[in-house]
Structure formats: C-alpha cells, structure tokens
Design an enzyme around this catalytic site. Structure first.
Site, PDB file in Angstrom:
ATOM      1  N   GLU A 165     -23.952  95.789   5.248  1.00  0.00           N
ATOM      2  CA  GLU A 165     -22.740  95.988   4.431  1.00  0.00           C
ATOM      3  C   GLU A 165     -21.956  94.679   4.322  1.00  0.00           C
ATOM      4  OE1 GLU A 165     -22.098  98.629   2.579  1.00  0.00           O
ATOM      5  OE2 GLU A 165     -23.952  99.472   3.339  1.00  0.00           O
ATOM      6  N   ASN A 176     -15.352 104.169   1.779  1.00  0.00           N
ATOM      7  CA  ASN A 176     -16.309 103.711   0.765  1.00  0.00           C
ATOM      8  C   ASN A 176     -17.000 104.840   0.009  1.00  0.00           C
ATOM      9  OD1 ASN A 176     -18.031 101.676  -0.572  1.00  0.00           O
ATOM     10  ND2 ASN A 176     -19.649 102.679   0.620  1.00  0.00           N
ATOM     11  N   TRP A 185     -14.008 101.248 -16.714  1.00  0.00           N
ATOM     12  CA  TRP A 185     -13.962 100.851 -15.298  1.00  0.00           C
ATOM     13  C   TRP A 185     -12.867  99.820 -15.030  1.00  0.00           C
ATOM     14  CZ3 TRP A 185     -14.947  95.653 -14.584  1.00  0.00           C
ATOM     15  CH2 TRP A 185     -15.710  95.000 -15.550  1.00  0.00           C
ATOM     16  N   TRP A 245     -16.903  98.379  -8.896  1.00  0.00           N
ATOM     17  CA  TRP A 245     -16.680  99.159 -10.123  1.00  0.00           C
ATOM     18  C   TRP A 245     -17.869  99.071 -11.065  1.00  0.00           C
ATOM     19  CZ3 TRP A 245     -13.585 103.024 -11.211  1.00  0.00           C
ATOM     20  CH2 TRP A 245     -12.528 103.249 -10.343  1.00  0.00           C
TER      21      TRP A 245
HETATM   22  P1  FAD Z   1     -17.412  98.881   6.644  1.00  0.00           P
HETATM   23  O1  FAD Z   1     -18.293  99.981   6.203  1.00  0.00           O
HETATM   24  O2  FAD Z   1     -17.030  98.830   8.064  1.00  0.00           O
HETATM   25  O3  FAD Z   1     -18.151  97.529   6.246  1.00  0.00           O
HETATM   26  C1  FAD Z   1     -17.866  96.275   6.880  1.00  0.00           C
HETATM   27  C2  FAD Z   1     -17.427  95.252   5.856  1.00  0.00           C
HETATM   28  O4  FAD Z   1     -18.468  95.004   4.915  1.00  0.00           O
HETATM   29  C3  FAD Z   1     -16.238  95.695   5.027  1.00  0.00           C
HETATM   30  O5  FAD Z   1     -15.033  95.439   5.702  1.00  0.00           O
HETATM   31  C4  FAD Z   1     -16.405  94.859   3.765  1.00  0.00           C
HETATM   32  O6  FAD Z   1     -15.909  93.544   3.940  1.00  0.00           O
HETATM   33  C5  FAD Z   1     -17.915  94.785   3.624  1.00  0.00           C
HETATM   34  N1  FAD Z   1     -18.406  95.832   2.720  1.00  0.00           N
HETATM   35  C6  FAD Z   1     -18.770  97.091   3.031  1.00  0.00           C
HETATM   36  N2  FAD Z   1     -19.236  97.750   1.949  1.00  0.00           N
HETATM   37  C7  FAD Z   1     -19.156  96.867   0.929  1.00  0.00           C
HETATM   38  C8  FAD Z   1     -19.502  96.936  -0.460  1.00  0.00           C
HETATM   39  N3  FAD Z   1     -20.046  98.026  -1.002  1.00  0.00           N
HETATM   40  N4  FAD Z   1     -19.272  95.857  -1.245  1.00  0.00           N
HETATM   41  C9  FAD Z   1     -18.737  94.718  -0.706  1.00  0.00           C
HETATM   42  N5  FAD Z   1     -18.416  94.600   0.595  1.00  0.00           N
HETATM   43  C10 FAD Z   1     -18.622  95.650   1.401  1.00  0.00           C
HETATM   44  N6  FAD Z   1     -14.303  96.219  -0.757  1.00  0.00           N
HETATM   45  C11 FAD Z   1     -13.337  95.290  -0.580  1.00  0.00           C
HETATM   46  O7  FAD Z   1     -13.311  94.630   0.467  1.00  0.00           O
HETATM   47  N7  FAD Z   1     -12.387  95.079  -1.535  1.00  0.00           N
HETATM   48  C12 FAD Z   1     -12.352  95.787  -2.698  1.00  0.00           C
HETATM   49  O8  FAD Z   1     -11.483  95.543  -3.543  1.00  0.00           O
HETATM   50  C13 FAD Z   1     -13.339  96.797  -2.894  1.00  0.00           C
HETATM   51  N8  FAD Z   1     -13.330  97.574  -4.012  1.00  0.00           N
HETATM   52  C14 FAD Z   1     -14.297  98.534  -4.177  1.00  0.00           C
HETATM   53  C15 FAD Z   1     -14.292  99.304  -5.343  1.00  0.00           C
HETATM   54  C16 FAD Z   1     -15.250 100.302  -5.540  1.00  0.00           C
HETATM   55  C17 FAD Z   1     -15.233 101.133  -6.815  1.00  0.00           C
HETATM   56  C18 FAD Z   1     -16.232 100.511  -4.556  1.00  0.00           C
HETATM   57  C19 FAD Z   1     -17.274 101.577  -4.745  1.00  0.00           C
HETATM   58  C20 FAD Z   1     -16.258  99.739  -3.407  1.00  0.00           C
HETATM   59  C21 FAD Z   1     -15.306  98.738  -3.190  1.00  0.00           C
HETATM   60  N9  FAD Z   1     -15.291  97.942  -2.025  1.00  0.00           N
HETATM   61  C22 FAD Z   1     -14.328  96.977  -1.875  1.00  0.00           C
HETATM   62  C23 FAD Z   1     -16.389  98.029  -1.043  1.00  0.00           C
HETATM   63  C24 FAD Z   1     -16.176  98.990   0.134  1.00  0.00           C
HETATM   64  O9  FAD Z   1     -15.755 100.235  -0.328  1.00  0.00           O
HETATM   65  C25 FAD Z   1     -15.171  98.464   1.161  1.00  0.00           C
HETATM   66  O10 FAD Z   1     -15.491  97.145   1.531  1.00  0.00           O
HETATM   67  C26 FAD Z   1     -15.197  99.324   2.430  1.00  0.00           C
HETATM   68  O11 FAD Z   1     -14.897 100.657   2.122  1.00  0.00           O
HETATM   69  C27 FAD Z   1     -14.188  98.783   3.422  1.00  0.00           C
HETATM   70  O12 FAD Z   1     -14.125  99.616   4.540  1.00  0.00           O
HETATM   71  P2  FAD Z   1     -14.629  99.124   5.960  1.00  0.00           P
HETATM   72  O13 FAD Z   1     -13.999  97.804   6.282  1.00  0.00           O
HETATM   73  O14 FAD Z   1     -14.423 100.226   6.912  1.00  0.00           O
HETATM   74  O15 FAD Z   1     -16.162  98.878   5.673  1.00  0.00           O
END
Ligand code: FAD
Length: 478
Positions: free
Chosen positions: A277, A343, A361, A384
């Site tokens: 991730e 997420n 979007w 998005w």
């Molecule tokens: P964890 O699951 O603990 O993951 C660890 C780290 O990995 C996150 O902190 C993040 O930095 C990175 N990560 C995880 N999943 C993704 C992913 N799919 N894409 C990119 N990086 C990821 N993330 C953002 O940081 N900023 C945003 O503006 C953002 N907008 C999003 C918009 C949409 C429509 C979607 C579907 C996803 C978006 N994400 C975004 C990705 C993801 O949802 C978040 O990073 C994640 O939910 C953050 O929670 P966490 O730190 O507990 O993630």
C-alpha cells in the site's frame, strides 16, 4: 564559524529526523535558518483545503516548538515560494538554500524558478518524500510504468531504501533571526464556524504524534493488516496518511519500522501487504510526475468525452452524508467529522458518485481535497481516476460497487454504520445495510420514518448501474 546561514526550507517534510536537507546543513559549521513559506499563490486550485490547513497549523506549531529546543526559530513567510525564498535569502545574505524535493507540477516550476533567481547562491534539493524517485523506476523499454504490479516489483528490485537519519544533535543559530509571521498570522484555522472539534479529537499532528501512531500500529496491527484492512469498524489500517502527507514521517521510516516489526515476530503476510500500500503511494507519485495533468484530466483520453450529469442536489446529498445509502452516509460523515475515511469506504462512496450518480470525478476529488486531512495531489487524483475507470491500472469500468453488498460484506454486524449513522442504529444486521428495502413494521420498531428521520435512497442502484454501463458503451462506440 562561517556567518552566512544555510536556509532549510520546510514544506511537506515537517520533521527533524530522517530529513536529509536538515542533516546536511547541520553537518556544516554554518548557522541554520529554518523557514516555512506558505504559498497560496502558486498552486492554483490546489491550495490546501480546509482540513489540510487545520493540520498544517498544528504541525507548524509542533515543529516550531521542536526547533526552539535546539535554540533556533522557524521563520514563517507568506507568498509565492521561489520569490519569497529569494527575498529571504538576500535579506539574510544566505550562503545556500536546501529543501526536500516536491513532485507537484506547480512546485516543480517553483523549484526551477528558485534556481534561476538564486544563481549565485548554492541551491540543493534533497530526496525524502518517496522511497523511490519517479525517474529511477523505468520499464524495460525505458518509459514510466502504467500498471502497479510490475511497477512495485521493479521498485523492490532496486537497492533497499538507505538507513534512517537521526535528528541532528545540534543546530547553530543565527545571531539575528529575520522577521517572521506567527503560525496564527497564516489564518489556517476555521473560525466561523469552527468545525474542527472532531479533527482535534481524532488526531495529534506533529512528528511525535506521527511516531506514536507508527509505533502503535507496528506493535499491534501490522501483522494482521492483510486480514483487517478492509473492515472499516476495526482499527486495522495505520491511519498514517496525514502524517505521511505532511512529512511528519518519511516513508523510509515507515519502511524500516515495518521490517523491524517482522524481526519482532509480526506476520510477514500482513507486513508485505502493508508495504504494497505504501507502494500505491509511490505509484501515484510516479503517475503524477510523468502525467502532470492527472489531477485535472483523465489519464485515459478516451474518457474526455464521457457524458457526466450535473446534479447539484445529488452532489450535495452525497457531500452531507444524506444519500439514504448507509455505508455511503457513514463514510461521508466520518470524513466530515474526522477529516479521514477508511480506504474501502472511499472506494464505495466514490463509485456511487461517479457511476450511480454519474457525477464527474473532479467534483469528488475537489470535495475530498477540501475535507481530508491527508488530501494529497497524487493519491487523491490517482484514487478518483482509479474508481472512475479513467486512470492508469484502474478498476475496469464495468466493476461497479454495489454499496449494499459491500456494506454487508465488510461491516457484517453494522458496527461502522451504527457509529456514524445513529438514526438507523436500532435496525438489526439484516436490514441496516439497506433500510430502503426494510419492511414497514421493522422500520417502525426501529423508530425510522423514511424520507423524514432518514432519507430514501438517492438512487435506484440497479437502474443507475445499468445507466452507467450504457453510458460507457456509448463512449466506447462513439
Ligand atoms: P493504510 O492502509 O495504513 O496504508 C498505509 C499508507 O499507504 C497510507 O497512509 C497511504 O500513505 C498509503 N496508501 C494506502 N492506500 C493507498 C492508495 N490506494 N493510494 C495511495 N496511497 C495509499 N490517500 C491519501 O493519502 N490522500 C488522498 O487524498 C487520498 N485520496 C483518495 C481518494 C480515493 C477516491 C481513494 C479510493 C483513495 C484515496 N487515497 C488517498 C488512498 C487511501 O484511501 C488512503 O491512503 C488510506 O485510506 C489512508 O489510510 P491509512 O493511512 O490507514 O492507510
């Protein structure tokens, strides 16, 4: 000691440890002038949104206090990054300006500009925001990657990220600190009304808060990450995203903490999925770097002709968590209250907006930009476009999430729904995912009057699914 200082300009790297620019400056015998330029002129529409500004206020307060412990003061200025920094460099006759590299198109322009306006002074840009620099990862034929899995495999083949740099032991202070705004002068906090109470309950911005969260996740949850990460009612994900976005932690620190957790006996399965991730974050930046229009234009050009609907009423219901579809409302309210959304739920709410409601979007991207504490140009745009089907390695268009079945699968007991949509909390797990189809006596017993105490569903899921597929068909044949 040489008296001409080195300016270390902070931006989305609000930390003192594993900060290559700061460490390099601290190794010289020069005074250090740490500064932060609040640039609300150059980013155009991508000036930080409300929730990000709230975070920034607290994170700046935190790093300023940390720097004071070293006897140096953070100088805060406001204006276009390159011009303001040039002015400051002339004002204090700086020897050099160091900063951490940025990847947003507008910031890359500012970096170029600074280099040209500061020709006679040393300018040094350091890595630190990513594990792998975007141009360092290339396909066999020498181009950028468009698909995640081979991208991440290629990343894992290059040398491991280096060791984490400790925070400097000491910093030389300037005898006379240039004038500075206070953090409050930046007016980053909401006032009328102050909607930030939920954010303050949920988060501790700053480097110390970031490390507390990383340590707790690495000790208690990382080993089960692969099994728990899709369950929004559980604390199964790291919630590190706002800390990573603002650079209170480096991805390299996260990488090494994850590997240390394996040595401490945490399950490798959870750790590998977690790191992949982090890989998606790297991939999003890789895409933004090579396709700078990603936040504004569809990655797959074919989607430029998509027939979007302009539906202000539906958009507003979605933004306010009043769609009548509980998992969507729960997510949108979690976002409004805490500045963050799980997420899995981000994917579900985004799918409802762009596919069932056929709203562009970019509307969703803008709302997230304003309300997320982790709003990030690369990850938000890539997220998005992934859901909309127009992105690189996106979900195939025909894969339209059914929010009711997603809700039943990932929140089977309805705990997440009950927390964020209390007006339907009395429904049992059979009906809570879809109150619109619950029998009248069940609704009555739960104290629900559809259309009054809780909205009727904003869309007919089956009919709008078909409408989305038909719209896509026309796009392909047109
Ligand atoms: P964890 O699951 O603990 O993951 C660890 C780290 O990995 C996150 O902190 C993040 O930095 C990175 N990560 C995880 N999943 C993704 C992913 N799919 N894409 C990119 N990086 C990821 N993330 C953002 O940081 N900023 C945003 O503006 C953002 N907008 C999003 C918009 C949409 C429509 C979607 C579907 C996803 C978006 N994400 C975004 C990705 C993801 O949802 C978040 O990073 C994640 O939910 C953050 O929670 P966490 O730190 O507990 O993630």
């Amino acid at each position: 000691m040489s008296t001409a200082p080195i300016i270390v300009c902070f931006r989305q790297d609000l930390r003192l440890s594993d900060h290559a620019a700061l460490s390099a400056a601290a190794k010289t015998d020069r005074p250090i002038l740490p500064c932060f330029i609040y640039d609300d002129a150059s980013p155009g529409p991508w000036v930080p949104g409300g929730a990000s500004r709230w975070w920034l206020h607290h994170s700046l307060t935190s790093i300023a206090a940390d720097l004071e412990q070293y006897g140096v003061s953070l100088v805060i200025r406001r204006g276009a990054w390159a011009d303001t920094l040039t002015e400051l460099a002339h004002e204090c006759d700086a020897h050099a300006v160091y900063w951490t590299r940025g990847y947003e198109p507008w910031f890359r322009e500012q970096e170029e500009k600074l280099r040209s306006t500061l020709q006679t002074r040393e300018t040094k840009r350091y890595p630190g925001g990513l594990l792998f620099e975007p141009e360092a990862i290339e396909t066999g034929s020498g181009g950028p990657y468009k698909v995640f899995t081979p991208f991440w495999k290629a990343c894992l083949k290059v040398a491991e990220p280096g060791a984490v740099l400790p925070a400097p032991k000491s910093l030389n202070a300037l005898t006379e600190t240039p004038s500075s705004l206070s953090v409050c002068d930046l007016d980053l906090l909401p006032t009328k009304p102050d909607w930030s109470g939920g954010l303050a309950e949920a988060w501790t911005p700053g480097e110390a808060g970031a490390h507390d969260r990383l340590n707790a996740f690495a000790e208690d949850h990382i080993g089960q990450y692969d099994e728990q990460r899709d369950l929004p009612a559980r604390p199964g994900t790291s919630m590190l995203s706002p800390h990573l976005h603002h650079g209170e932690l480096s991805p390299r620190q996260v990488w090494h903490a994850a590997h240390a957790a394996a040595v401490a006996g945490q399950r490798q399965g959870g750790i590998d999925v977690f790191l992949s991730e982090i890989g998606w974050r790297e991939f999003s930046y890789h895409l933004l770097f090579h396709w700078p229009h990603l936040p504004e234009q569809p990655f797959r050009e074919q989607f430029s002709g998509f027939e979007w609907r302009e539906e202000a009423h539906d958009l507003r219901a979605w933004q306010r968590g009043q769609t009548g579809i509980p998992i969507v409302d729960a997510g949108m309210r979690q976002l409004w209250h805490t500045g963050w959304m799980h997420n899995r739920v981000r994917m579900i709410v985004a799918s409802l907006l762009v596919k069932n409601a056929l709203i562009h979007w970019r509307e969703g991207e803008d709302w997230f930009w304003d309300t997320l504490v982790d709003a990030d140009l690369a990850s938000n745009a890539a997220g998005w476009q992934w859901v909309a089907g127009s992105g690189a390695d996106a979900a195939p268009y025909f894969r339209i999430f059914n929010p009711v079945t997603q809700s039943a699968r990932f929140d089977p007991e309805g705990d997440y729904l009950r927390r964020w949509v209390p007006e339907i909390a009395k429904l049992g797990k059979k009906h809570i995912h879809d109150p619109g189809s619950a029998p009248a006596d069940v609704l009555k017993a739960a104290g629900i009057k559809l259309g009054q105490t809780y909205p009727r569903p904003m869309v007919d899921l089956k009919a709008t699914r078909q409408r989305a597929l038909d719209t896509y068909k026309r796009l392909r044949s047109g």
